[in-house]
Design an enzyme around this catalytic site. Structure first.
Site, short mmCIF file in Angstrom:
data_model
loop_
_atom_site.label_atom_id
_atom_site.label_comp_id
_atom_site.label_asym_id
_atom_site.label_seq_id
_atom_site.Cartn_x
_atom_site.Cartn_y
_atom_site.Cartn_z
N HIS A 181 3.10 11.23 -1.95
CA HIS A 181 3.58 12.29 -1.06
C HIS A 181 3.84 13.56 -1.87
CE1 HIS A 181 5.13 8.82 1.58
NE2 HIS A 181 4.32 9.50 2.37
N CYS A 221 13.14 9.08 -0.38
CA CYS A 221 12.63 8.27 0.75
C CYS A 221 13.67 7.35 1.35
CB CYS A 221 11.48 7.38 0.34
SG CYS A 221 10.68 7.74 -1.16
C1 CIR Z 1 4.56 3.53 1.51
O1 CIR Z 1 3.53 3.39 0.85
O2 CIR Z 1 4.55 4.10 2.60
C2 CIR Z 1 5.85 2.98 0.95
N1 CIR Z 1 5.60 1.81 0.20
C3 CIR Z 1 6.54 4.01 0.08
C4 CIR Z 1 6.95 5.22 0.83
C5 CIR Z 1 7.68 6.19 -0.03
N2 CIR Z 1 8.16 7.29 0.72
C6 CIR Z 1 8.30 8.51 0.24
O3 CIR Z 1 7.96 8.78 -0.88
N3 CIR Z 1 8.83 9.42 1.05
#
Ligand code: CIR
Length: 262
Positions: free
Chosen positions: A170, A257
């Protein structure tokens, strides 16, 4: 005032957390340790003065602990995201319900609609200007929908296409706003024109994971194990809270997150 928060939504990892998505090869997370790290994270938010809205774990969505991806919350604009990974689409329902409980705070969110997709982790609020990452999760349509909501609310925005930047899922895997027109940034994004009006704080090469730090009221939360970045932020005078994030890093998650702050 963009870093004056009173609340945060959090949700602990579920026991099948290791079944979530990841693009990094750091091994499977240890569930008990992840719960412990999450508890320390929640304590840190409370130390920053936030009241926590604690949602129950959600085994139907192993990535649901990463609540930030489900919404964009700001003083004048609240938007339900539409996660770009199909396995995460259902996470938004619980967040919609949690926000409805805050009618007194006037949170009646707009929503990203198909064919738009957008993950909250791609959205960086930087002093009334929003940086919108176009990524493997957030498409141009989702970015345009959000930009329109932001314009209507009196905010400006610009897009940063990160699809060719290696190693970041992201936008906020590579940048963080500290307020006061100051942005933490990894080298591969440092020359992006969308950042040219900000004072840039360079992430120590090799410490890229530490870019995902979070300003919360009078503190900055950062991941443990990144001495260069810790020194940089200390020199800038921030009150740091350093947190172990090892098990979330294994699942591509960073500090931001794990909460939706408002
Ligand atoms: C994903 O791949 O969607 C989750 N394992 C990790 C999301 C991390 N979120 C973020 O950086 N905002």
């Amino acid at each position: 005032m963009s870093f004056r928060f009173t609340h945060a939504i959090v949700r602990p990892p579920s026991s099948n957390f290791a079944d979530g998505l990841t693009s990094v090869a750091l091994g499977a997370p240890d569930f008990a340790l992840a719960l412990e790290e999450h508890a320390r994270y929640c304590e840190a938010l409370e130390r920053c003065g936030l009241e926590l809205v604690r949602l129950p774990e959600d085994p139907a969505h192993p990535d649901a602990t990463f609540v930030e991806d489900t919404a964009i919350l700001s003083p004048r604009c609240n938007v339900l995201a539409r996660p770009g990974a199909p396995s995460r689409a259902g996470e938004v329902t619980a967040i919609r319900a949690a926000l409805a409980a805050f009618a007194a705070l006037a949170i009646t969110p707009d929503a990203i609609e198909p064919p738009g997709t957008l993950d909250g982790g791609d959205i960086c609020e930087a002093d009334e200007h929003f940086l919108i990452g176009v990524s493997q999760r957030t498409n141009w349509d989702g970015a345009a929908q959000l930009a329109a909501f932001l314009t209507r609310a009196g905010y400006s925005s610009s897009c940063i296409d990160i699809r060719a930047i290696p190693g970041i899922l992201h936008l906020k895997s590579g940048i963080a706003s500290l307020g006061d027109e100051r942005i933490v940034v990894i080298d591969s994004l440092i020359d992006h024109p969308a950042l040219k009006n900000h004072e840039l704080v360079r992430v120590t090469p090799g410490e890229e994971y530490a870019a995902n730090c979070v300003r919360v009221n009078d503190h900055v939360l950062m991941a443990a194990g990144f001495p260069g970045m810790q020194h940089t932020l200390e020199q800038l005078g921030y009150g740091l809270i350093v947190l172990d994030m090892s098990e979330f890093q294994k699942m591509d998650g960073g500090l931001s997150c794990l909460s939706l702050r408002f």
